[in-house]
Scaffold this motif. Structure first.
Motif, PDB file in Angstrom:
ATOM      1  N   TRP A  75       0.832  -1.180   0.107  1.00 29.43           N
ATOM      2  CA  TRP A  75       0.037  -0.067   0.055  1.00 29.43           C
ATOM      3  C   TRP A  75       0.801   1.125  -0.107  1.00 29.43           C
ATOM      4  N   ASN A  76       0.302   2.308  -0.674  1.00 34.03           N
ATOM      5  CA  ASN A  76       0.963   3.548  -0.625  1.00 34.03           C
ATOM      6  C   ASN A  76       1.306   4.166   0.876  1.00 34.03           C
ATOM      7  N   ALA A  77       0.186   3.716   1.623  1.00 37.69           N
ATOM      8  CA  ALA A  77       0.038   4.302   2.948  1.00 37.69           C
ATOM      9  C   ALA A  77      -0.812   3.489   4.010  1.00 37.69           C
ATOM     10  N   CYS A  78      -0.289   3.593   5.263  1.00 35.57           N
ATOM     11  CA  CYS A  78      -0.867   2.652   6.215  1.00 35.57           C
ATOM     12  C   CYS A  78      -0.688   3.234   7.686  1.00 35.57           C
ATOM     13  N   SER A  79      -0.938   2.506   8.749  1.00 29.44           N
ATOM     14  CA  SER A  79      -0.830   3.122  10.089  1.00 29.44           C
ATOM     15  C   SER A  79       0.311   3.979  10.606  1.00 29.44           C
ATOM     16  N   SER A  80       1.459   3.693   9.871  1.00 30.70           N
ATOM     17  CA  SER A  80       2.618   4.382  10.000  1.00 30.70           C
ATOM     18  C   SER A  80       2.475   5.930   9.784  1.00 30.70           C
ATOM     19  N   LEU A  91      -3.196  11.041   4.551  1.00 27.89           N
ATOM     20  CA  LEU A  91      -2.677  10.024   3.223  1.00 27.89           C
ATOM     21  C   LEU A  91      -4.081   8.987   3.370  1.00 27.89           C
ATOM     22  N   GLU A  92      -4.389   8.488   2.223  1.00 28.35           N
ATOM     23  CA  GLU A  92      -5.228   7.639   2.050  1.00 28.35           C
ATOM     24  C   GLU A  92      -4.720   6.184   1.959  1.00 28.35           C
ATOM     25  N   ARG A  93      -5.221   5.153   2.290  1.00 29.22           N
ATOM     26  CA  ARG A  93      -4.883   3.760   1.923  1.00 29.22           C
ATOM     27  C   ARG A  93      -5.669   3.542   0.833  1.00 29.22           C
ATOM     28  N   ARG A  94      -5.060   4.055  -0.493  1.00 30.99           N
ATOM     29  CA  ARG A  94      -5.783   3.900  -1.730  1.00 30.99           C
ATOM     30  C   ARG A  94      -4.977   3.152  -2.897  1.00 30.99           C
ATOM     31  N   VAL A  97       1.409   0.052  -4.747  1.00 35.37           N
ATOM     32  CA  VAL A  97       2.498   0.174  -5.579  1.00 35.37           C
ATOM     33  C   VAL A  97       2.939  -1.213  -5.994  1.00 35.37           C
ATOM     34  N   VAL A  98       2.982  -1.515  -7.213  1.00 35.42           N
ATOM     35  CA  VAL A  98       3.258  -2.955  -7.343  1.00 35.42           C
ATOM     36  C   VAL A  98       4.608  -2.905  -8.383  1.00 35.42           C
ATOM     37  N   PRO A  99       5.685  -3.608  -7.832  1.00 35.61           N
ATOM     38  CA  PRO A  99       6.950  -3.733  -8.530  1.00 35.61           C
ATOM     39  C   PRO A  99       6.900  -5.027  -9.422  1.00 35.61           C
TER      40      PRO A  99
END
Length: 465
Positions: A75-80, A91-94, A97-99
């Protein structure tokens, strides 16, 4: 005036995250490497037990390129984002990010407005990744409080340079550059995690690209040329502080799972194989007298097998090694799950005392020799427990069967397909395969799983439970 509120899937503590609503769907990396006309995809799987489509693929989003080989997306964002030293609560967990580990391409995938119908919103081409980061072969994505962190296995200029970590901007997804300022003698890379409250990052070692892209190199394995060290970094100063060598025979130190409670400064590392006896092992890192130490707390032995039952890669050894390829730790830091991809077992350990783990549960499925079927499948299964993901409440565990395409073909030469299963967890310990959940992906292999709203290997927490 609008009132800004943090994303409701962000939680200050692990205990609060465990009280979150159950996940309703999963995002699964689907791999088609080697099928020249088929791109990889992100599949959306229905996990809502009340749904008529429970346990099926709701949607398959094909990527625009062939040959990416998707790996450990995040995810781009989380609880951190709630951590007090670098807060980004809006920020949104939206975005996922896929490598692509083979292509060195990154996809930014939007899961809104319809979470079951994700869409690509940005593609970071390999030329940009390599020019701005100095790295290639992106592997693992973690959402940090100050940026998105991505580990990489190789350099932009060739295979002799060190692997490491680079960062993406939370908002624009621009490549910010390499993370390390002083890497010391660190050269190999793989996973990384951190103890945010202590400003410590931990990283592990796998291999250089030429040692994994075309399969395991037996000569390098027997010569102990794969990774066998763990590195401890000053997270704020971005400098290597200490390195621990587990011993050259402990080849491939892969997945890292630190305790979720920020008051605890220990974690678990999985080692794929010992060249002395083919065993796998689990180690604990911890601090003593201001220094980091490692202790082996679990040893998993190989299983003797007749040579004629083995694939060519294992015939000389007359045994199946466990090949521990993933580990995962429940949010309450109580249960550690260990994938034995070679023998076809998922093991559950009670690690309430991290230095004295107790085997508390086991399921068997697949495996190099046994090929054990699922209750809902009617044929032997190739592959074994591989990428593991645990629900936030710890009651459900999901896993897939593919490790890496060229390695799949070495150890399962009959050309495995892809499958995903679910395990139900007894709160007092013990696990059982859910007999009604078996997702068959056909020829497409599947790897990383991410759960709606977060899971046990996504988020970091800065407040204690």
């Amino acid at each position: 005036m609008a009132l800004w509120k943090p994303d409701p899937s962000f939680y200050p503590s692990p205990k609060m995250a465990m009280q979150a609503p159950p996940e309703r769907h999963a995002y699964v990396a689907a791999l088609n490497y080697g099928r020249n006309d088929q791109p990889d995809a992100i599949c959306v799987v229905d996990l809502d037990e009340s749904s008529d489509s429970y346990g099926t693929v709701l949607n398959k989003m094909d990527l625009p390129h062939v040959g990416d080989e998707l790996h450990h997306f995040g995810w781009n964002a989380c609880s951190s984002a709630l951590c007090p030293f670098a807060p980004h609560p809006h920020l949104e967990r939206r975005y996922l990010v896929v490598p692509g580990i083979r292509s060195s391409r990154l996809y930014i995938i939007d899961t809104k407005p319809d979470p079951t119908n994700p869409q690509i919103t940005k593609v970071i081409e390999p030329e940009e990744v390599m020019a701005k980061s100095g790295y290639s072969r992106p592997h693992t994505v973690h959402c940090g409080p100050d940026a998105i962190y991505v580990s990489a296995m190789g350099t932009a200029s060739g295979e002799d340079g060190p692997g490491g970590i680079f960062m993406l901007d939370h908002f624009s997804f621009e490549v910010k550059g390499p993370w390390e300022i002083d890497r010391g003698d660190q050269e190999l890379a793989y996973d990384f995690w951190w103890h945010l409250a202590e400003d410590v990052l931990v990283s592990s070692e796998w291999a250089k690209p030429h040692q994994f892209e075309n399969g395991l190199v037996p000569e390098d394995l027997l010569a102990n040329k794969y990774g066998h060290r763990l590195h401890f970094w000053d997270l704020r100063k971005r400098k290597l502080a200490q390195t621990i060598d587990l011993g050259a025979e402990h080849q491939m130190v892969l997945e890292l799972r630190p305790a979720h409670d920020p008051r605890k400064s220990y974690g678990f590392a999985g080692v794929v194989i010992s060249t002395e006896d083919l065993s796998a092992s689990i180690w604990v890192w911890h601090q003593k007298d201001g220094k980091w130490q490692m202790e082996k707390v679990i040893t998993i032995p190989p299983v003797p097998v007749k040579e004629e039952q083995l694939p060519p890669a294992l015939k000389p050894f007359a045994a199946v090694p466990p090949l521990v390829s993933d580990i995962d730790l429940s949010l309450d830091d109580r249960f550690l799950y260990v994938s034995c991809w070679g023998t076809g077992e998922l093991l559950q350990y009670d690690v309430s005392d991290p230095f004295n783990p107790k085997l508390s549960g086991k399921v068997a499925i697949g495996g190099v020799v046994n090929k054990k079927a699922h209750p809902k499948s009617d044929s032997p299964l190739l592959g074994g427990p591989q990428m593991v993901e645990i629900s936030r409440d710890g009651k459900r565990v999901y896993f897939t069967n593919s490790l890496y395409s060229s390695w799949d073909d070495q150890f399962y030469p009959d050309k495995m397909g892809g499958w995903m299963v679910k395990v139900n967890v007894d709160p007092d310990g013990g696990i059982a395969l859910d007999p009604d959940f078996f997702v068959d992906f056909g020829e497409t292999r599947v790897h990383q799983i991410r759960l709606e709203g977060g899971d046990a290997s996504t988020d970091s927490f800065c407040y204690p439970s």
